[in-house]
Design an enzyme around this catalytic site. Structure first.
Site, short mmCIF file in Angstrom:
data_model
loop_
_atom_site.label_atom_id
_atom_site.label_comp_id
_atom_site.label_asym_id
_atom_site.label_seq_id
_atom_site.Cartn_x
_atom_site.Cartn_y
_atom_site.Cartn_z
CG LEU A 1 -82.81 15.06 -6.50
CD1 LEU A 1 -82.38 14.83 -5.06
CD2 LEU A 1 -83.70 13.91 -6.97
CG ASP B 1 -82.33 27.45 -7.82
OD1 ASP B 1 -81.28 28.11 -7.75
OD2 ASP B 1 -82.39 26.22 -7.71
CG ASP C 1 -82.22 33.14 1.72
OD1 ASP C 1 -82.51 31.93 1.89
OD2 ASP C 1 -81.26 33.69 2.28
CB ILE C 2 -87.01 29.35 1.01
CG1 ILE C 2 -85.89 28.45 0.46
CG2 ILE C 2 -87.93 29.74 -0.12
CD1 ILE C 2 -85.18 27.60 1.44
CG ASN D 1 -84.89 19.79 -3.84
OD1 ASN D 1 -84.52 18.62 -3.75
ND2 ASN D 1 -84.30 20.66 -4.66
CE1 TYR E 1 -77.21 17.44 2.36
CE2 TYR E 1 -76.38 15.24 2.81
CZ TYR E 1 -77.21 16.09 2.10
OH TYR E 1 -78.03 15.58 1.13
CE LYS F 1 -80.61 17.21 2.95
NZ LYS F 1 -81.75 17.89 2.30
CB THR G 1 -77.77 16.55 -7.36
OG1 THR G 1 -77.03 16.30 -6.15
CG2 THR G 1 -79.07 15.74 -7.32
#
Length: 307
Positions: A19, A38, A77-78, A104, A175, A179, A209
């Protein structure tokens, strides 16, 4: 290059594949200059899966440039303050501004709850939830400063939740929790940042994905021939591009499901049937009232993977 995002600068996290890659390419095709973030890690967050010089972010940058667009790679690394700060700094250093942030990045470590250990919980919550919070925090600080300096931005944030965050998903407690947290973060950020010209929305996409093609292999399989590929990640990106553009003025604090050719506005938690005694209930009375209210309430949607 002209388009709905002409003149804008966008940063997309986790944009090396799936995505994120589709969003980065679509934003660039509509005229945005793109910071492609990334780490190149594996499906479970371990890695990196690629060497930094030939990682997925660099390959997406090369694709954008080959098509005549502008892009730079970011390998930070965000989910760390340093990485999130450098994401914003990369946009400012390369292009002098930041207009759109698409959060994302993420990975999976699926386990049933009784088998889910703390490290797998922490790792998934870290990359999804903290990995949304920190880029949003540092981008918002930049936009607030711009607004206070008299340069009110037309800034946009697009966060990435999931049907698992909306409904839950069997085997994905970490997860799903992360989310769902992203949805709460979206609502708070939208309320806090609108005064500075920042609009914040979220999507809950369904697409093929690395994270979904294994878990939902049959559903995500590509069709043969010229049939419409309903699960192609490119189907989600037009909504992301629009939400990331100035054309989405006035839209904030919203959650959209996006799948194939379908877009749905999600309406979230709303009060349903209620009862008020005007005094304290006994446990038996509370139980009777709850059962009567449930009989009048809409049935909940099933949890993903249940049944």
């Amino acid at each position: 290059m002209t388009g709905i995002c002409a003149g804008r600068v966008a940063a997309v996290t986790g944009a090396g594949r799936g995505l994120g890659r589709a969003h980065a390419l679509a934003l660039a095709a509509e005229g945005a200059k793109v910071v492609v973030n990334d780490l190149g890690v594996g499906l479970d967050g371990d890695g990196p899966a690629d060497s930094p010089a030939d990682g997925p972010a660099r390959r997406v940058v090369d694709e954008i440039r080959a098509a005549g667009g502008e892009a730079v790679a970011h390998g930070g690394d965000i989910a760390t303050a340093k990485g999130a700060q450098s994401l914003v700094a990369t946009a400012l250093d390369a292009y002098g501004r930041l207009d759109t942030l698409v959060n994302n990045a993420g990975f999976l470590r699926d386990r049933m709850l009784v088998n889910l250990d703390e490290d797998d919980w922490d790792a998934v919550v870290r990359v999804h939830l903290r990995g949304h919070f920190l880029p949003l925090k540092h981008a918002a600080a930049y936009w607030r400063a711009e607004s206070k300096a008299g340069r009110t931005p037309e800034a946009r944030v697009v966060n990435t939740s999931s049907g698992a965050g909306l409904l839950g998903s069997v085997g994905q407690g970490n997860y799903s929790a992360a989310k769902a947290g992203i949805l709460g973060l979206t609502l708070v950020a939208a309320a806090e940042m609108s005064r500075y010209g920042v609009l914040v929305n979220a999507i809950a996409p369904a697409a093929r994905t690395r994270m979904t093609e294994r878990t939902f292999a049959e559903t995500m399989a590509a069709p043969g021939g010229d049939a419409f590929d309903a699960m192609a990640p490119d189907n989600v990106s037009p909504l992301v591009v629009w939400l990331g553009s100035a054309a989405s003025a006035g839209v904030t604090g919203r959650v959209f499901e996006a799948e194939a050719g379908r877009i749905t506005v999600m309406e979230g938690w709303r009060p349903g049937p209620t009862a008020d005694k005007g005094a304290r209930w006994t446990p038996d009375e509370a139980g009777d009232a709850a059962l009567e209210l449930l009989a009048r309430a809409a049935e909940p949607q099933p949890v993903y993977g249940a049944g």
